[in-house]
Motif scaffolding. Sequence first.
Motif, mmCIF file in Angstrom:
data_model
loop_
_atom_site.group_PDB
_atom_site.id
_atom_site.type_symbol
_atom_site.label_atom_id
_atom_site.label_comp_id
_atom_site.label_asym_id
_atom_site.label_seq_id
_atom_site.Cartn_x
_atom_site.Cartn_y
_atom_site.Cartn_z
ATOM 1 N N PHE A 110 0.855 -1.190 0.000
ATOM 2 C CA PHE A 110 0.000 0.000 0.000
ATOM 3 C C PHE A 110 0.891 1.240 0.000
ATOM 4 O O PHE A 110 1.836 1.328 0.802
ATOM 5 C CB PHE A 110 -0.911 -0.016 1.234
ATOM 6 N N HIS A 111 0.581 2.184 -0.904
ATOM 7 C CA HIS A 111 1.467 3.334 -1.092
ATOM 8 C C HIS A 111 0.670 4.623 -1.213
ATOM 9 O O HIS A 111 -0.502 4.606 -1.601
ATOM 10 C CB HIS A 111 2.284 3.122 -2.366
ATOM 11 N N ALA A 112 1.391 5.731 -0.927
ATOM 12 C CA ALA A 112 0.776 7.055 -1.089
ATOM 13 C C ALA A 112 1.042 7.609 -2.481
ATOM 14 O O ALA A 112 0.311 8.470 -2.960
ATOM 15 C CB ALA A 112 1.338 8.008 -0.032
ATOM 16 N N THR A 113 2.122 7.077 -3.123
ATOM 17 C CA THR A 113 2.482 7.611 -4.448
ATOM 18 C C THR A 113 2.865 6.499 -5.409
ATOM 19 O O THR A 113 3.258 5.401 -4.976
ATOM 20 C CB THR A 113 3.717 8.534 -4.328
ATOM 21 N N GLU A 114 2.764 6.791 -6.703
ATOM 22 C CA GLU A 114 3.194 5.843 -7.758
ATOM 23 C C GLU A 114 4.677 5.525 -7.600
ATOM 24 O O GLU A 114 5.105 4.382 -7.723
ATOM 25 C CB GLU A 114 2.949 6.471 -9.140
ATOM 26 N N GLU A 115 5.471 6.563 -7.298
ATOM 27 C CA GLU A 115 6.922 6.367 -7.174
ATOM 28 C C GLU A 115 7.200 5.327 -6.080
ATOM 29 O O GLU A 115 8.028 4.421 -6.237
ATOM 30 C CB GLU A 115 7.632 7.674 -6.825
ATOM 31 N N SER A 116 6.464 5.455 -4.966
ATOM 32 C CA SER A 116 6.673 4.514 -3.858
ATOM 33 C C SER A 116 6.333 3.090 -4.298
ATOM 34 O O SER A 116 7.063 2.143 -3.992
ATOM 35 C CB SER A 116 5.774 4.903 -2.674
ATOM 36 N N LEU A 117 5.265 2.948 -5.085
ATOM 37 C CA LEU A 117 4.921 1.608 -5.608
ATOM 38 C C LEU A 117 6.012 1.110 -6.554
ATOM 39 O O LEU A 117 6.469 -0.030 -6.456
ATOM 40 C CB LEU A 117 3.574 1.640 -6.338
ATOM 41 N N ASP A 118 6.485 1.982 -7.446
ATOM 42 C CA ASP A 118 7.543 1.578 -8.389
ATOM 43 C C ASP A 118 8.755 1.052 -7.625
ATOM 44 O O ASP A 118 9.329 0.011 -7.967
ATOM 45 C CB ASP A 118 7.956 2.765 -9.284
ATOM 46 N N GLU A 119 9.081 1.739 -6.535
ATOM 47 C CA GLU A 119 10.267 1.352 -5.735
ATOM 48 C C GLU A 119 10.060 -0.053 -5.139
ATOM 49 O O GLU A 119 10.905 -0.940 -5.307
ATOM 50 C CB GLU A 119 10.432 2.392 -4.612
ATOM 51 N N LYS A 120 8.875 -0.273 -4.528
ATOM 52 C CA LYS A 120 8.611 -1.575 -3.920
ATOM 53 C C LYS A 120 8.550 -2.662 -4.990
ATOM 54 O O LYS A 120 8.992 -3.791 -4.810
ATOM 55 C CB LYS A 120 7.293 -1.528 -3.139
ATOM 56 N N TYR A 121 8.010 -2.300 -6.158
ATOM 57 C CA TYR A 121 7.892 -3.272 -7.257
ATOM 58 C C TYR A 121 9.286 -3.746 -7.671
ATOM 59 O O TYR A 121 9.527 -4.938 -7.844
ATOM 60 C CB TYR A 121 7.166 -2.620 -8.449
ATOM 61 N N GLN A 122 10.242 -2.801 -7.754
ATOM 62 C CA GLN A 122 11.630 -3.173 -8.108
ATOM 63 C C GLN A 122 12.249 -4.039 -7.000
ATOM 64 O O GLN A 122 12.920 -5.032 -7.270
ATOM 65 C CB GLN A 122 12.470 -1.913 -8.343
ATOM 66 N N GLU A 123 11.956 -3.703 -5.754
ATOM 67 C CA GLU A 123 12.490 -4.506 -4.625
ATOM 68 C C GLU A 123 11.940 -5.933 -4.714
ATOM 69 O O GLU A 123 12.652 -6.912 -4.489
ATOM 70 C CB GLU A 123 12.083 -3.868 -3.292
ATOM 71 N N MET A 124 10.659 -6.047 -5.076
ATOM 72 C CA MET A 124 10.027 -7.389 -5.204
ATOM 73 C C MET A 124 10.674 -8.148 -6.357
ATOM 74 O O MET A 124 10.969 -9.334 -6.250
ATOM 75 C CB MET A 124 8.520 -7.250 -5.467
ATOM 76 N N MET A 125 10.921 -7.436 -7.475
ATOM 77 C CA MET A 125 11.595 -8.097 -8.615
ATOM 78 C C MET A 125 12.897 -8.716 -8.132
ATOM 79 O O MET A 125 13.188 -9.889 -8.392
ATOM 80 C CB MET A 125 11.897 -7.057 -9.708
ATOM 81 N N GLN A 126 13.671 -7.943 -7.372
ATOM 82 C CA GLN A 126 14.981 -8.442 -6.899
ATOM 83 C C GLN A 126 14.798 -9.575 -5.899
ATOM 84 O O GLN A 126 15.474 -10.608 -5.975
ATOM 85 C CB GLN A 126 15.796 -7.314 -6.261
ATOM 86 N N ALA A 127 13.810 -9.413 -5.006
ATOM 87 C CA ALA A 127 13.574 -10.466 -3.996
ATOM 88 C C ALA A 127 13.177 -11.776 -4.683
ATOM 89 O O ALA A 127 13.669 -12.860 -4.332
ATOM 90 C CB ALA A 127 12.464 -10.018 -3.042
ATOM 91 N N TYR A 128 12.314 -11.668 -5.725
ATOM 92 C CA TYR A 128 11.890 -12.865 -6.451
ATOM 93 C C TYR A 128 13.081 -13.491 -7.171
ATOM 94 O O TYR A 128 13.259 -14.709 -7.200
ATOM 95 C CB TYR A 128 10.767 -12.509 -7.442
ATOM 96 N N THR A 129 13.914 -12.657 -7.751
ATOM 97 C CA THR A 129 15.122 -13.162 -8.430
ATOM 98 C C THR A 129 16.002 -13.905 -7.429
ATOM 99 O O THR A 129 16.480 -15.013 -7.699
ATOM 100 C CB THR A 129 15.877 -11.981 -9.070
ATOM 101 N N ASN A 130 16.148 -13.337 -6.233
ATOM 102 C CA ASN A 130 16.945 -14.016 -5.187
ATOM 103 C C ASN A 130 16.317 -15.362 -4.813
ATOM 104 O O ASN A 130 17.009 -16.378 -4.709
ATOM 105 C CB ASN A 130 17.037 -13.135 -3.935
#
Length: 568
Positions: A163-183
């Motif tokens: 849950f985010h207040a801004t699109e940028e915040s979602l984009d950031e978490k989305y990239q973190e999830m991409m990396q976490a999934y890759t790991n």
Amino acid sequence: MKQSRTFIPTMREVPSDADVKSHQLLLRAGFIRQNTSGIYSFLPLGKKVLQKVETIIREEMEAIEAVEVFMPAMQQAELWQETGRWYSYGPELFRMTDRHKREFALGATHEEVITSLVRDEVKSYKKLPLTMFQIQTKFRDEQRPRFGLLRGREFIMKDAYSFHATEESLDEKYQEMMQAYTNIFTRLGLDFRAVMADGGSIGGTDTHEFMALSDIGEDTIAYSDSSSYAANIEMAEVNVNYEKLDEALREVEKVATPDQKTISEVASYLNVDATRLIKTLIFKTDDELIAVLCRGDHEINDIKLKNVLGASEVEFAAEGDVTELLSCGVGSIGPVKLPLDLKVIADHSVASIVNGVCGANEDGFHLTNVNPERDFAVDRYEDLRFILEGDASPDGKGTIKFAKGIELGHIFKLGTTYSEPMGGTFLDENGRSKPYIMGCYGIGVSRILAAVAEQFNDEYGLKWPKKIAPFDVHLIAVNLKDESQKELADELYSVLKSYRYDVLYDDRPERAGVKFADSDLIGLPIRITIGKRASEGIVEIKFRQTGETAEWQKEELTEKLQAFFTAE
Ligand code: 9G3
């Protein structure tokens, strides 16, 4: 664990109803048992692999500040009515009523529940972003459950929601999830690809899938042979420059093509290349019929068509609707002289066709020398076709190749798809009320067992990667009636346990042959056999991945095991 004290019901014969290797081996090696169609029990070995997979997932989720929760499977219908999904989902959603006739959905996913939880508690931008996850059983009454754990009706998923207040915040978490999934998929030892995907009915914008490469995969990946471009074929863009033949436009001609219906029949009958044919299909979208054109050698991608039309669903028009509309069969449809109120949309490739061939909208006849815009109008040209192997890669680098994949992970940018209809709002720094901007992220935990089994097996059985093997070591005494063997086996069993190795000690009064066959079937990373040289303190070692064998002195055992399990 002493094998005589656990429950590992191995099978010699291949179960008849198991049609893929992973399913056959997980049944034969005693990891799972089918209770009924699409519903499985995890036996001790299966449960131990699940636990090791879940541990890796938890570690990577906690590393990106996702906090674990556990939500109910029973979901009051009202929540699904708020988003309208109670009505848009059909029999795939398990439904039930309680003793007071109150209606419930059996959790197929938890967007509604998590949003209802957060909306009652998180009212200010100060409490955002917030990411929560659970590892929980999901229920989906799949039409055709198959391939064991690969497509079940009751399965284990890790589902996370942010849950985010801004699109940028979602984009950031989305990239973190991409990396976490890759790991996660890297630590599982899987051969996988992250591919661009289609959001389907979930809505939202960006979405990626994590595919384990496997020939039995239900999904097709289009990837570039010379760049990192990879996309699910469902949404792989086609970015091809179609060259237009430099030919004088000829007069349209009506030709008899008795009983020639399919593209290949007409092409060979008229001795023209399929690339000259204008394939005309009538689709039914939410509320209208529409004519869709593409080149004869191409296939319309219904997901692209749905997205381009912004429709919730598109399907081929029924034969009856076509005959009523055009008084001819689907094999005779063409774009010339279509009813004026029928919208016509064409794939980009059609614009480059010169002196093409199409149906005459009269059974038994086709038109030749047909030219777009001169002989028929097109309302809009779009990228509507499935990409093909050999097409130029959409990123302009290299050529497209296909691979099959098993979808293990899927992450979505949901935006306000759920927060809007459910009134999930917060006050921003200016005191203005705004809907949460959300993301959701899923991993098929139980499906991972099958994907790993698909990628790690041979004719003797499973070959578990070290990090998720149900046990680290398979300790086998050839003949427990032999005092020196029994003594050494018991000694090594307690030594290895004291070094925190997860040991499966085959102490069963079984013939050595049975023990070895079961050991290869179960597929633990390393087998230690106590046999005829026990009195010399020498044991036989077999590495399951490579099949290599060795003889080790008992004194060097723990040091060599350490080296083996710490090696990448
Ligand atoms: C349903 C039924 C089947 C479904 C869904 C709902 C798939 C449904 C998509 C998702 C999206 C993400 C959170 C974790 C990651 C995936 N099949 N999806 O929503 F009612 Cl019967 O589940 N959800």
